[in-house]
Design a protein around this motif. Structure first.
Motif, PDB file in Angstrom:
ATOM      1  N   ILE A   1      -1.906  -1.948   3.229  1.00 24.35           N
ATOM      2  CA  ILE A   1      -3.261  -2.186   2.734  1.00 24.35           C
ATOM      3  C   ILE A   1      -4.309  -2.077   3.844  1.00 24.35           C
ATOM      4  O   ILE A   1      -5.335  -1.427   3.684  1.00 24.35           O
TER       5      ILE A   1
ATOM      6  N   MET B   1      -6.533  -5.783  -1.775  1.00 24.85           N
ATOM      7  CA  MET B   1      -6.132  -4.766  -2.751  1.00 24.85           C
ATOM      8  C   MET B   1      -7.310  -4.367  -3.617  1.00 24.85           C
ATOM      9  O   MET B   1      -7.418  -3.232  -4.062  1.00 24.85           O
TER      10      MET B   1
ATOM     11  N   CYS C   1       2.990  -7.996   1.244  1.00 22.53           N
ATOM     12  CA  CYS C   1       3.033  -7.221   0.006  1.00 22.53           C
ATOM     13  C   CYS C   1       4.473  -6.902  -0.390  1.00 22.53           C
ATOM     14  O   CYS C   1       5.230  -6.364   0.409  1.00 22.53           O
ATOM     15  N   PRO C   2       4.871  -7.246  -1.616  1.00 22.32           N
ATOM     16  CA  PRO C   2       6.259  -7.027  -2.019  1.00 22.32           C
ATOM     17  C   PRO C   2       6.651  -5.550  -2.025  1.00 22.32           C
ATOM     18  O   PRO C   2       7.821  -5.225  -1.839  1.00 22.32           O
ATOM     19  N   VAL C   3       5.685  -4.672  -2.258  1.00 22.22           N
ATOM     20  CA  VAL C   3       6.029  -3.249  -2.328  1.00 22.22           C
ATOM     21  C   VAL C   3       5.525  -2.488  -1.098  1.00 22.22           C
ATOM     22  O   VAL C   3       5.375  -1.274  -1.108  1.00 22.22           O
TER      23      VAL C   3
ATOM     24  N   GLN D   1      -1.471   2.694  -2.891  1.00 22.65           N
ATOM     25  CA  GLN D   1      -1.902   1.497  -3.624  1.00 22.65           C
ATOM     26  C   GLN D   1      -1.393   1.517  -5.066  1.00 22.65           C
ATOM     27  O   GLN D   1      -1.313   0.472  -5.708  1.00 22.65           O
TER      28      GLN D   1
ATOM     29  N   CYS E   1       1.110  -0.907  -6.484  1.00 20.42           N
ATOM     30  CA  CYS E   1       0.719  -2.317  -6.616  1.00 20.42           C
ATOM     31  C   CYS E   1       1.152  -2.923  -7.949  1.00 20.42           C
ATOM     32  O   CYS E   1       0.943  -2.338  -9.009  1.00 20.42           O
ATOM     33  N   ILE E   2       1.751  -4.115  -7.896  1.00 18.97           N
ATOM     34  CA  ILE E   2       2.127  -4.796  -9.130  1.00 18.97           C
ATOM     35  C   ILE E   2       1.182  -5.964  -9.422  1.00 18.97           C
ATOM     36  O   ILE E   2       1.478  -6.820 -10.252  1.00 18.97           O
ATOM     37  N   ARG E   3       0.071  -6.023  -8.689  1.00 17.43           N
ATOM     38  CA  ARG E   3      -0.975  -7.011  -8.966  1.00 17.43           C
ATOM     39  C   ARG E   3      -0.478  -8.444  -8.911  1.00 17.43           C
ATOM     40  O   ARG E   3      -0.839  -9.265  -9.752  1.00 17.43           O
ATOM     41  N   CYS E   4       0.334  -8.736  -7.904  1.00 10.25           N
ATOM     42  CA  CYS E   4       0.826 -10.107  -7.792  1.00 10.25           C
ATOM     43  C   CYS E   4      -0.221 -11.007  -7.147  1.00 10.25           C
ATOM     44  O   CYS E   4      -0.161 -12.227  -7.253  1.00 10.25           O
ATOM     45  N   GLY E   5      -1.163 -10.399  -6.429  1.00 11.67           N
ATOM     46  CA  GLY E   5      -2.236 -11.186  -5.825  1.00 11.67           C
ATOM     47  C   GLY E   5      -1.855 -11.878  -4.531  1.00 11.67           C
ATOM     48  O   GLY E   5      -2.615 -12.667  -3.989  1.00 11.67           O
ATOM     49  N   ARG E   6      -0.666 -11.559  -3.994  1.00 15.14           N
ATOM     50  CA  ARG E   6      -0.280 -12.277  -2.783  1.00 15.14           C
ATOM     51  C   ARG E   6      -1.144 -11.860  -1.592  1.00 15.14           C
ATOM     52  O   ARG E   6      -1.452 -12.672  -0.724  1.00 15.14           O
ATOM     53  N   CYS E   7      -1.556 -10.602  -1.560  1.00 13.77           N
ATOM     54  CA  CYS E   7      -2.410 -10.172  -0.451  1.00 13.77           C
ATOM     55  C   CYS E   7      -3.738 -10.920  -0.480  1.00 13.77           C
ATOM     56  O   CYS E   7      -4.374 -11.138   0.545  1.00 13.77           O
TER      57      CYS E   7
ATOM     58  N   ILE F   1       2.754  -2.017   0.650  1.00  9.45           N
ATOM     59  CA  ILE F   1       1.588  -1.139   0.693  1.00  9.45           C
ATOM     60  C   ILE F   1       0.868  -1.396   2.021  1.00  9.45           C
ATOM     61  O   ILE F   1       0.613  -2.546   2.365  1.00  9.45           O
TER      62      ILE F   1
HETATM   63  S1  SF4 Z   1       0.410  -7.936  -2.407  1.00  8.26           S
HETATM   64 FE1  SF4 Z   1       0.779  -5.743  -2.784  1.00  8.26          FE
HETATM   65  S2  SF4 Z   1       1.519  -5.659  -4.909  1.00  8.26           S
HETATM   66 FE2  SF4 Z   1       0.610  -7.703  -4.635  1.00  8.26          FE
HETATM   67  S3  SF4 Z   1      -1.533  -7.436  -5.343  1.00  8.26           S
HETATM   68 FE3  SF4 Z   1      -1.542  -7.101  -3.123  1.00  8.26          FE
HETATM   69  S4  SF4 Z   1      -1.292  -4.879  -2.903  1.00  8.26           S
HETATM   70 FE4  SF4 Z   1      -0.698  -5.375  -4.999  1.00  8.26          FE
END
Ligand code: SF4
Lengths: 320, 402
Positions: B383, B346, B377-379, B314, B317-323, B381
């Motif tokens: 989740i 997340m 998730c762009p990276v 985790q 995470c870049i905190r994009c909020g897409r999840c 994870i």
């Molecule tokens: S989609 Fe991935 S990177 Fe973006 S907030 Fe959720 S866990 Fe973090």
């Protein structure tokens, strides 16, 4: 919400002691197969994992635990579990699921067995050995209980001579194909899903299908779409049968959950998610095709839009 | 109260709140449709996301080294760097810089939220203002941000008007347009910006090599928070460190795209206090921007999480909020599910990292396991897999390992 702890222990206890998450006599699981006379041993086994057959009970049990006065008392729930494990016949009287609710999965399973036969895929069936896979225990993180259940299920199937199993629902498919190998030493069962078998038979022209409905909107279950990559198979089958397939806004790999998995923690949230899903399905068709008994239960319960919800196995027939 | 029970109580209420449901659903639908469109239109974004993933993995495999390098570089640039072990230490460091009786402007930062910074500074007798419009509304409402990037998704324009009227005394008659409300808030905050003693921001990324802080935004409030007051404090989790300034810019671009706002209006790069070289080309500190820049790097459970094979994932995470946008549970509960500051899929994991597995694991039971989050998730994870492991830890604890 009934005590989470008690519900978890109920599930684990019952599965460990009876092989089923809700203690019922084993005939409830295998009686559908008797009229078909499926053989008891063979290389390829139809393994249902009892999910279709038990969903009416699991649903009722959830309702029952919620309605129990003082259902937060773990002790009361556990006493109940113990009593039912000792006398599984009593479960049906206590929970009294609708007779049609019990009949429907049986009909679906015998249709599936007939489809497989038509495809030239002659399967054996383990009857008393068609134990529950433990998938709910896995989902809820009861890893130790799950590991024990998994090795028993595996042993029973191997003893019946199975080298390959054919599964019929997304959760059992996923758990048998992708999770058991991590929990059971030396696991070597080949796992195929009946939709994969059937799609192949349809493609090669071994089976011909005809429609029972004209047009449907398809609701992909999460576990087929995202975990097992079973997305094209149901579409190929339905199209081959001449059923027009409509896609909802969120479909295929990005399909939307029916909400079922949180039913035991928050029934209200589960039904809100189901309502959201139903309203987008309705935009495409009045007939919804599902492929999972959990989706069927959760969407049906929230279905105040008068949609017709059917299992994919009810959407077509084989031509003889 | 047990965290799961509290979440269930809040969720129960939100499920019956039509305006809340409508607001969250509408915003999520926009994001669900916009992000794939953005990714299709700018094909390099997926490649950048993969690069960000690799960069993050590199940093996390050698985090202490990068923390050290970042602190050195920050110092070299004339910023003061601090490493806070936990939330209370971080609060004390910031409080030590701010003091009391000051006016403080904040730009939205989930790390500041995690630290409870606003409340703490207020308790010390400071006047503290959120300057991101959504976050200001959250401050006025007295609640928690409902999405990492769009904190006020659950508020309708009527509710916003009522808050501005009741809490700020602004003249917002019924039927006021969103444009007009934004203009009124701008007027109100403009005066806070110019009189503020301290500006506090988060950071999307910090470049270890150059000590640069990178911040991406749309409203333009971050440029003011970090530019107008004489003192700028940035708070950032240690996982925000990346090797180079180029990497930091990539993080900002990917974050904006996967949140669904692309191109972003502004990307800010801050390398130490403002300076000028206009007299004999000799660098003099302090020009139009802040004279002091402080960077508080926050551990608060992050380095411990590195030792956990799943929680550690985790930290990318870049905190994009897409999840959050894509999660069926989040689409009905917003951040009411997740913990006291973070929310959504997340959020549960971040609660586990920053407040302990014990507090977060029960919340994981509300995860459907549907795995939509994993796919977007762009990276990359995993989740839902992390959430399942939290469920397992919860089940084990409450059943004493049946
Ligand atoms: S989609 Fe991935 S990177 Fe973006 S907030 Fe959720 S866990 Fe973090």
């Amino acid at each position: 919400m009934a005590s989470v702890r008690a519900v978890l222990e109920f599930l684990a206890d019952s599965t460990l002691k009876t092989g089923l998450p809700v203690p019922v006599p084993m005939e409830e699981v295998y009686s559908w197969a008797i009229p078909l006379g499926l053989p008891r041993s063979g290389r390829v086994h139809l393994y249902t994992g009892a999910l279709y057959q038990l969903m009416p009970y699991i649903e009722r049990l959830g309702r029952y635990l919620e309605s129990l006065e003082g259902s937060r008392s773990a002790a009361a729930i556990l006493r109940l579990a113990r009593a039912l494990i000792a006398a599984p016949r009593f479960t049906r009287t206590l929970l009294s699921p609708e007779p049609q609710a019990l009949e429907r999965p049986r009909a679906i399973l015998s249709r599936i067995a007939r489809f497989l036969g038509a495809a030239g895929y002659y399967v054996a069936y383990p009857y008393e050995g068609d134990l529950y896979s433990g998938v709910l225990l896995y989902d809820m993180g009861l890893d130790d209980a799950f590991a024990e259940v998994a090795s028993r299920v595996y042993r029973v199937l191997k003893e019946a001579g199975a080298e390959e199993i054919v599964t019929v629902d997304p959760h059992t498919t996923h758990v048998m194909r992708s999770v058991y190998p991590k929990y059971v030493d030396g696991y070597d069962l080949e796992v195929r899903n009946y939709l994969e078998v059937l799609a192949e038979a349809v493609d090669s022209g071994r089976v011909r299908l005809r429609p029972r409905v004209r047009e449907v909107v398809i609701h992909d279950p999460c576990f087929y779409a995202r975990y097992e990559g079973i997305i094209e198979e149901p579409r190929r089958i339905l199209r081959a049968a001449g059923v027009e397939v409509r896609e909802p806004r969120r479909s295929g790999r990005m399909t939307y959950c029916c909400g079922g998995p949180v039913e035991s923690i928050s029934p209200r949230l589960a039904s809100k998610i189901a309502e959201t899903r139903l309203s987008e399905l309705r935009e495409e068709s009045k007939t919804v095709v599902v492929m999972c008994p959990i989706c069927y239960a959760n969407l049906s319960r929230a279905n105040r839009l008068g949609l017709r919800i059917i299992d994919i196995a009810e959407a077509f027939d084989v031509e003889v | 109260m047990d965290p799961l029970e509290r979440a269930l109580r809040d969720i129960e209420r939100a499920l019956g709140d039509e305006a809340f449901q409508e607001g969250v659903k509408r915003a999520a639908r926009h994001a669900e449709e916009r992000v794939p469109h953005i990714l299709e239109e700018h094909p390099y974004l997926r490649e950048l996301a993969r690069e960000v993933r690799r960069v993050k993995e590199e940093v996390l495999s050698n985090l202490d080294h990068y923390i050290e390098e970042a602190m050195e570089s920050l110092g070299r640039m004339g910023a003061r760097a601090y490493l806070a072990g936990d939330a209370s230490e971080a609060r004390e460091i910031v409080a030590g810089i701010v003091g009391t009786g000051k006016t403080v402007v904040l730009s939205k930062s989930m790390t500041a939220e995690e630290l409870g910074l606003r409340e703490y500074l207020e308790s010390l007798g400071n006047e503290v203002w959120e300057t991101d419009l959504g976050q200001l509304l959250i401050q006025l409402e007295g609640g928690k941000p409902m999405h990492s990037v769009a904190p006020a998704v659950h508020l309708t324009r009527e509710r916003v008007a009522a808050l501005l009227r009741e809490k700020l005394g602004l003249r917002v008659p019924p039927g006021t347009s969103p444009e007009e409300m934004v203009r009124l808030v701008r007027g109100f905050l403009r005066e806070k910006f110019t009189s503020a003693d301290v500006g506090i921001s988060g950071a999307n990324a910090i470049a270890a090599e150059t000590g640069s802080i990178v911040l991406v935004e749309n409203e333009g409030n971050i440029r003011l928070v970090t530019g107008l007051p004489p003192v700028h404090i940035a708070v950032a989790g240690v996982e925000k460190i990346v090797p180079t300034l180029l990497d930091a810019l990539k993080v900002a671009i990917v974050q904006a795209a996967y949140d669904g706002l692309y191109p972003p209006n502004y990307i800010n790069v801050i390398s130490g206090p403002s300076a000028t070289a206009d007299i004999e080309h000799k660098r003099v500190r302090g020009a139009h921007g802040p004279l002091e820049v402080h960077v508080v790097l926050v551990d608060n459970g992050r380095r411990a999480a590195l030792r956990d094979p799943l929680l550690s994932e985790q930290l990318r995470c870049i905190r994009c909020g897409r999840c959050q946008w894509e999660c069926p549970v989040w689409q009905h509960t917003a951040n009411l599910w997740g913990g006291p500051s973070y929310g959504g899929p997340m959020g549960v994991v971040w609660t586990a990292i920053t407040r302990g597995v014990e507090e977060a694991s029960g919340l994981a039971l509300l995860c459907l396991g549907c795995a939509r989050c994993d796919y977007v998730c762009p990276v990359e994870i995993p989740i839902s897999r992390i959430l399942r492991s939290l469920k397992a830890r919860y089940s084990k604890r409450i059943t004493r390992g049946v």
